[in-house]
Design an enzyme around this catalytic site. Structure first.
Site, PDB file in Angstrom:
ATOM      1  N   GLY A  85      12.371 -51.957  -5.448  1.00 37.87           N
ATOM      2  CA  GLY A  85      12.271 -53.147  -6.277  1.00 37.87           C
ATOM      3  C   GLY A  85      11.999 -52.810  -7.725  1.00 37.87           C
ATOM      4  O   GLY A  85      11.908 -51.641  -8.092  1.00 37.87           O
TER       5      GLY A  85
ATOM      6  N   ASP B 108      -2.277 -63.235  -2.416  1.00 40.36           N
ATOM      7  CA  ASP B 108      -2.920 -61.938  -2.132  1.00 40.36           C
ATOM      8  C   ASP B 108      -1.969 -60.926  -1.505  1.00 40.36           C
ATOM      9  O   ASP B 108      -2.404 -59.991  -0.843  1.00 40.36           O
ATOM     10  CB  ASP B 108      -4.109 -62.159  -1.204  1.00 40.36           C
TER      11      ASP B 108
ATOM     12  N   GLU C  60      14.518 -39.683  -2.508  1.00 41.58           N
ATOM     13  CA  GLU C  60      13.605 -39.723  -1.367  1.00 41.58           C
ATOM     14  C   GLU C  60      13.796 -41.013  -0.603  1.00 41.58           C
ATOM     15  O   GLU C  60      12.843 -41.708  -0.258  1.00 41.58           O
ATOM     16  CB  GLU C  60      12.149 -39.606  -1.825  1.00 41.58           C
TER      17      GLU C  60
END
Lengths: 234, 234
Positions: A52, A90, A120
């Site tokens: 992202g 949260d 990776e």
DNA sequence: GTTATAAGCGTAAAATAAACGCTTATAAAC
DNA sequence: GTTTATAAGCGTTTATTTTACGCTTATAAC
């Protein structure tokens, strides 16, 4: 309107951080796959995650998605669609970050499969997704659900399959999506009845002695069908 | 994690303003309706628009939606679902604002219809939506499309119809959604075959001399059906 | 009582989906 | 070079679902 003038209207609003996370699907002989990355920053450094990036001030949200795809797969013009917004207060312990999840469908070939190792990254079979950071597993579940739903009324398989493909290959894709073995003969009949495939003279002989004819998607005929309204029910 | 510590990880990200805009659908004898408001702030003051609000730092996104609904319709426990993200860089000339559009389905009654007038709001028939500010017309078009899609595999009508309703009323809803007159007899058969309605002894006589029996949605049976998987195709 | 009409009930025909037997092309085994 | 095994491809039959539409019913209005 000048930058200084901007935002005087909405002065009381608190800005938040917005990210785009990409669920990248691929498909090859082995089945449906998902591209995951080892996270490079804290928190959760080195854990598996979706890839992202934050949305820049001057960037449309879909541009953020395409920027990510370009950077990590080298591909442009990828099928990319908004999945939904993950904004629980949260969800990320490091900060309030709202993520707009997107899913991408890409054609896999040898080049693709190698390229990603430099980041990776790893292509995981759809049944072997590891535990991911934050709510990324949830995003993937939602993406799969949406993929299934979409496949009912859009020939989404064509984004994932190679340009030339065989009918058994196409069936394999739908088998993977719906997690159900369809009847080979009925599948063929149904897909051919739609009249959106162009039969080529070449055969693919990698999966059987007899070989299977290669087909191409006929975009013109497909667009006609979409306008008329249809329903892929396998 | 303390507020001071938060956000040290993602220090380079630029925060943006996030709003929620609500597309509020209602349904009554006249058909499908949409609740629109006269905008109270500049820019575009006094123009018709959807109702929205910025997302607070401590608020989940769906909470923002429910807060808006509570404030402007007085209703809690409303059906509310994310529609999608509208984040084009230049969508709002006043500032970079990303809006997460949501659509809500509410049962209309006299009380509802009056209540809203105090907010300079108005219920518009679905075929008489005026020009709205920003990209709000686009949002509505997308919401209608999604409503149609959803109605195929979820009995969404039950959120919009009164607790007790007649089958012709239910048909009217699907006629409105799909913009197609369904066959009265086939519609009845299909909906009754699903075995999710409980027939009451009362009749509604407001629309015909004979009167139509009232029904209630049987939640228990419906949930069973959903698990089994089904497909509303009208 | 007659009439008009929305609501409700049932059946036939058409279209679609599911089940599955049989043939074919070809590489590999012998 | 003949046989064999198998994925691919072709076709038919049966079951299920959808669509079309005729007929009956309850009731207010006249």
């Amino acid at each position: 309107m000048s930058k200084e003038l901007k935002n005087t209207f909405y002065g009381n609003a608190q800005p938040l951080m917005i990210a785009v996370d990409c669920i990248i699907f691929g498909f090859d002989k082995e089945g449906l796959k998902l591209l995951l990355f080892k996270r490079k920053i804290d928190p959760f450094k080195d854990k598996w995650s979706l890839i992202g990036s934050f949305v820049d001030q001057e960037e449309n949200i879909s541009e953020t998605g395409h920027r990510i795809l370009k950077e990590y797969t080298g591909l442009t013009n990828v099928f990319l669609e908004e999945l939904g917004c993950y904004g629980k207060q949260d969800r990320d312990p490091a900060a309030r970050v709202i993520s707009i999840a997107h899913f991408a469908l890409i054609r896999l070939n040898e080049q693709q499969l190698k390229l990603v190792e430099s980041y990776e990254a790893h292509w995981f079979g759809i049944d072997e997704i590891p535990d991911l950071i934050l709510d990324h597993n949830k995003m993937i579940a939602a993406a799969l659900e949406k993929l299934r739903l979409k496949a009912r009324y859009q020939p989404i398989g064509f984004e994932l399959l190679p340009k030339k493909f065989t009918i058994p290959q196409l069936k394999k894709f739908y088998d993977a999506i719906y997690q159900k073995k369809h009847d080979r003969r009925n599948f063929r009949k149904k897909i051919l009845d739609m009249d959106i495939l162009k039969k080529l003279t070449e055969k693919d002989k990698t999966t059987s002695r007899k070989g299977a004819f290669l087909y191409q998607f006929d975009k013109r005929k497909y667009n006609k069908l979409v306008k008329k309204g249809f329903n892929f029910t396998f």
